[in-house]
Structures are given as structure tokens and as C-alpha cells.
Design an enzyme around this catalytic site. Structure first.
Site, PDB file in Angstrom:
ATOM      1  N   TYR A 106       0.952  -1.363  -0.093  1.00 52.68           N
ATOM      2  CA  TYR A 106      -0.042   0.031   0.117  1.00 52.68           C
ATOM      3  C   TYR A 106       0.820   1.153  -0.067  1.00 52.68           C
ATOM      4  O   TYR A 106       1.855   1.498   0.862  1.00 52.68           O
ATOM      5  CB  TYR A 106      -0.957   0.030   1.282  1.00 52.68           C
ATOM      6  CG  TYR A 106      -1.725   1.191   1.351  1.00 52.68           C
ATOM      7  CD1 TYR A 106      -2.542   1.461   0.466  1.00 52.68           C
ATOM      8  CD2 TYR A 106      -1.373   2.254   2.434  1.00 52.68           C
ATOM      9  CE1 TYR A 106      -3.545   2.751   0.505  1.00 52.68           C
ATOM     10  CE2 TYR A 106      -2.327   3.405   2.464  1.00 52.68           C
ATOM     11  CZ  TYR A 106      -3.036   3.535   1.521  1.00 52.68           C
ATOM     12  OH  TYR A 106      -4.120   4.628   1.806  1.00 52.68           O
ATOM     13  N   ASP A 141       9.327   2.896  -0.773  1.00 48.60           N
ATOM     14  CA  ASP A 141       8.470   3.488  -0.051  1.00 48.60           C
ATOM     15  C   ASP A 141       8.623   2.761   1.314  1.00 48.60           C
ATOM     16  O   ASP A 141       8.345   1.814   1.844  1.00 48.60           O
ATOM     17  CB  ASP A 141       7.016   2.984  -0.339  1.00 48.60           C
ATOM     18  CG  ASP A 141       5.908   3.337   0.613  1.00 48.60           C
ATOM     19  OD1 ASP A 141       6.230   4.273   1.573  1.00 48.60           O
ATOM     20  OD2 ASP A 141       4.714   3.380   0.065  1.00 48.60           O
ATOM     21  N   LYS A 164       5.593   8.757   9.116  1.00 51.13           N
ATOM     22  CA  LYS A 164       5.492   8.141  10.264  1.00 51.13           C
ATOM     23  C   LYS A 164       6.612   8.730  11.340  1.00 51.13           C
ATOM     24  O   LYS A 164       6.362   9.846  12.006  1.00 51.13           O
ATOM     25  CB  LYS A 164       5.552   6.630  10.184  1.00 51.13           C
ATOM     26  CG  LYS A 164       4.640   5.989   9.217  1.00 51.13           C
ATOM     27  CD  LYS A 164       3.140   6.054   9.573  1.00 51.13           C
ATOM     28  CE  LYS A 164       2.255   5.409   8.497  1.00 51.13           C
ATOM     29  NZ  LYS A 164       0.819   5.487   8.720  1.00 51.13           N
TER      30      LYS A 164
END
Length: 427
Positions: free
Chosen positions: A142, A237, A265
Site C-alpha cells: 500500500y 516506500d 510516520k
């Protein structure tokens, strides 16, 4: 009626599904979402006052635990000077310098506000740099909710990808080829078929959104080799695994240098912050230097930068990652032993401060293998642990996270609860 239930019913009147991000709705596990009122260290408390040991950590950012005093102090000092300026600050330079120092593949970096924004911008940059349109992604990875990334595999390698969300036009999906994670043969076939068209390959080197699934070294080396051979841009990613699995991210663990990296994050310390960066010659194509446009009013927001910069400084203390990995391994080994004692089919894995729980005999290596796990048993385990005051991700397809605040007492309490939960599954 509990306060959580009352809040959920109230929320559904004004918020679609009652939540602002789908996994929070508990749809896959059933039951009522917990509305959180406060957090501290490894814990948070819901609207009914119940305390939980937190293993999602805001989906990764809270690597130091909640409300770390030094991070809180850094944010409070900046708050006194203003919330947002829409103009450059020295702190933006400082966090950029810190990121470039810690992740050697990143020569220049652009701050943004979310992981979706980072991956979307990195792909646009890759297309602008190469003059090509096709991208390759992998089933189960994702990369945010940009249109070109909400795509699943077609019926075969040479078929167009199919949108996985309403509202994604087929004309956009056709530029995305979706392959199986860790499948080197399929990757080579795709480059043989489309090599001259491929602008970029984007991959989670440690996947966290189909549960925790590690890439094999052979797979990542093949990605690096094919991208170099065909002139495609390799994007790691690391929004989730960056600064989570090691100080230099998954690329440090594997010893592989991508062309671009997406981060999020941890670099926001719990605030909305993300970034993408990489080779200087590629980054030079970004506006205002080049023709690839990207902008954001809150990019480099001073409050988010203050939280992120202090977090990045604190995780560099000696032994931090050794201790984090040790506690995470203690958790997964203890869970595995408890499941074995109860004779419940179960496996677990961890890397750095990330972990995965699988109600299957073997740790999976692909999305197809993840989907073969026993989701009904996971759901029962989730609720048994929730009742016992332990909050794991409310989905069998999400990784979990340990912070430096999860000490032996916290891990021990978790394993005590797990023994009871596994015993109830075996009954």
C-alpha cells in the site's frame, strides 16, 4: 450503552462510517471502535476510561512511546512562536540535513504532509525525470490512496491493472502494472515486456500493509538490477519501515540503494509530516528548479518538524535499535510459544520495531500467502486481547509496532493476556 458506542453512533451521523480512516471502523474484526482520549508511554485510554497496551503506535510514528517528555518540550517551545508561516524556517533545513545524514541514498529531500503525498509526488517526479508513464507496484503493498496506486493485478502479466477503488478511471489504472511480491521471475518478464515504458518501480522493502512481509534479498537485488539496466527509477516506500527497522531504514538492512525514498510516520514524531528524496540529479527536476510541480501549504510545518527532528535525534542514542529489536522479538517469541502451548496454528515475525502475527503455520512471503491465514481466529484473538487491555491492529492485514516504552513488564503483561486468549481459541 458505553461511551465508545455512543460516540460511534454520534460520529456516523456526520462522518462517513463514523471514522476518518477506514481501518479504524473495526469492519474486518467486528465490534465498536475505541475512541481514545489520552495516551502516555506504551498505553492509551479510551472514552470509557479503560487502559490498553498500545501496539499500533499511531501506525508506527510513536517509536519513543506516547507523549515523550523531550518531544513534548520541543513542540511546546515552537508553539509559542506560531503554528504555521507559509514561509521557510531554519528547522526545515535542520530536519533535511538530519534525514540526508541518516539515509545515505538521499542527497536532497522535499518535505510534505503525508505518506500518500510523498509517494504520489515521487512517482510524478520519476515520470518527469524519465519521460515515461508506466509504473510497477506489487500486490499487497500500500502506497497511499493516489489514483495510480489503487490498482490490483489484471488476469495476466500483459493485461491492464484494475482499479481497487471506485472513482479511479481505467485510463489511469492502465499505466500501472501489478506484480507478485518477492516473485523475481515475474519481475524479469515484466521488464522484458515493458522495459522501455517503465518510469518507476515502487516497493515497500518491508511491507506493513498486508501484515508484516519481508522482501527477500534476491527480490530487492533484482529490482535494483532491472531498474539500473532499463533506466527506471527505483522507489523505496519506507513511509512505514523507515527509521522503524533500522536507523537507516530497510535499505540499510538490505544494503541496497534506491533512487528515491519516501518517508513518513517516525519523521513526524506523531505529527503530520512526510518526505521524499534521493539522487540530486532526479530531485533537480522538481519545481522551482525543474518542470515537475509539487507544492504544499503545510509542508515543513514548524510544529511537525519540531516533533520529528527531536524524535530523529533521540533514536540515535547508542543501543536504541538493539533494545527495540530485542523487545519486539521477545513479544513475538512469547506469542509463538503461547500459541504452541495451546496448539493453535500460529506464526510471527519481527524486524526492528515492527512485527507481524499470522494465524497460519508459516510466515508469509506474499499477499496471496497472507490471505490464506485464518481471519476468523485472528478476529477472536483480537477481541480476547482487547478485552484483556491489549490493543493490536484491528485487522489481520496490518503490521504491529513496539516502542522503546514497551519494557519487560509491558511485554510480560501482554504475554499473560495472550496465554488466556490462545487458550480460549483452543477450547
Amino acid at each position: 450503552m458505553s461511551k465508545n458506542q455512543a460516540l460511534f453512533e454520534r460520529a456516523q451521523r456526520t462522518i462517513p462510517g463514523g471514522v476518518n480512516s477506514p481501518v479504524r471502523a473495526f469492519r474486518s474484526v467486528g465490534g465498536t471502535p475505541r475512541f481514545i482520549e489520552r495516551a502516555e508511554g506504551p498505553y492509551f485510554w479510551d472514552a470509557d476510561g479503560k487502559r490498553y497496551i498500545d501496539y499500533i503506535g499511531s501506525w508506527g510514528p510513536m517509536i519513543l512511546g506516547h507523549v515523550h517528555p523531550e518531544v513534548l518540550d520541543a513542540v511546546q517551545r515552537v508553539l509559542a512562536h506560531g503554528f504555521s508561516f507559509g514561509a521557510p524556517t531554519e528547522a526545515e533545513i535542520e530536519i533535511a540535513e538530519e534525514i540526508c545524514k541518516l539515509v545515505p541514498s538521499i542527497e536532497q529531500v522535499r518535505m510534505v504532509s503525508s505518506g500518500t503525498e510523498a509517494t504520489m509526488s515521487a512517482l510524478r517526479l520519476a515520470r518527469g525525470f524519465t519521460g515515461r508513464s508506466r509504473i510497477i507496484k506489487f500486490e499487497g503493498c500500500y502506497h497511499g490512496h493516489a489514483d495510480s496506486l489503487l490498482v490490483k493485478a489484471g488476469s495476466g502479466l500483459l493485461t491492464f491493472g484494475n482499479p481497487t477503488s471506485a472513482g479511479v478511471p481505467a485510463d489511469i489504472a492502465k499505466h500501472t502494472t501489478v506484480l507478485e511480491y518477492n516473485n523475481v521471475e515475474q519481475l524479469n518478464e515484466a521488464f522484458q515486456a515493458f522495459g522501455a515504458e517503465i518510469a518507476s518501480v515502487i516497493v515497500e522493502p518491508v511491507a506493513g500493509n498486508m501484515n508484516l512481509v519481508r522482501a527477500t534479498p534476491e527480490f530487492l537485488n533484482a529490482l535494483r538490477d532491472r531498474c539500473s539496466e532499463y533506466g527506471a527509477v527505483l522507489i523505496f516506500d519506507e513511509v512505514m519501515c523507515g527509521f522503524r527497522v533500522a536507523l537507516g531504514g530497510a535499505q540499510q538492512v538490505y544494503g541496497i540503494k534506491p533512487d528515491l525514498t519516501c518517508l513518513g510516520k517516525v519523521i513526524g514524531g506523531g505529527m503530520p509530516a512526510a518526505a521524499f528524496g534521493g539522487r540530486r540529479d532526479i530531485m533537480a527536476h522538481l519545481a522551482p528548479l525543474g518542470g515537475v510541480y509539487q507544492a504544499g501549504t503545510l509542508s515543513g510545518n514548524p510544529i511537525a518538524v519540531a516533533a520529528g527532528l527531536k524524535t530523529l535525534q533521540l533514536i540515535q542514542r547508542p543501543g536504541f535499535y538493539d533494545d527495540l529489536a530485542k523487545q519486539t522479538r521477545k513479544l513475538v517469541d512469547g506469542l509463538t510459544a503461547a500459541a504452541r502451548e495451546a496448539k493453535v496454528p500460529f506464526s510471527a515475525d519481527s524486524i526492528g520495531g515492527m512485527f507481524g502475527l499470522y494465524f497460519a503455520e508459516q510466515v508469509p512471503a506474499s499477499f496471496a500467502q497472507v490471505t490464506q491465514g485464518d481471519t476468523k481466529r485472528f478476529n477472536a484473538f483480537f477481541h480476547a486481547m482487547l478485552d484483556a487491555g491489549v490493543y493490536f491492529a484491528p485487522s489481520a492485514f496490518e503490521a504491529g509496532f513496539v516502542s522503546s516504552a514497551h519494557d519487560d513488564d509491558v511485554i510480560g503483561a501482554t504475554l499473560d493476556a495472550a496465554r488466556g486468549a490462545f487458550a480460549s481459541l483452543a477450547a
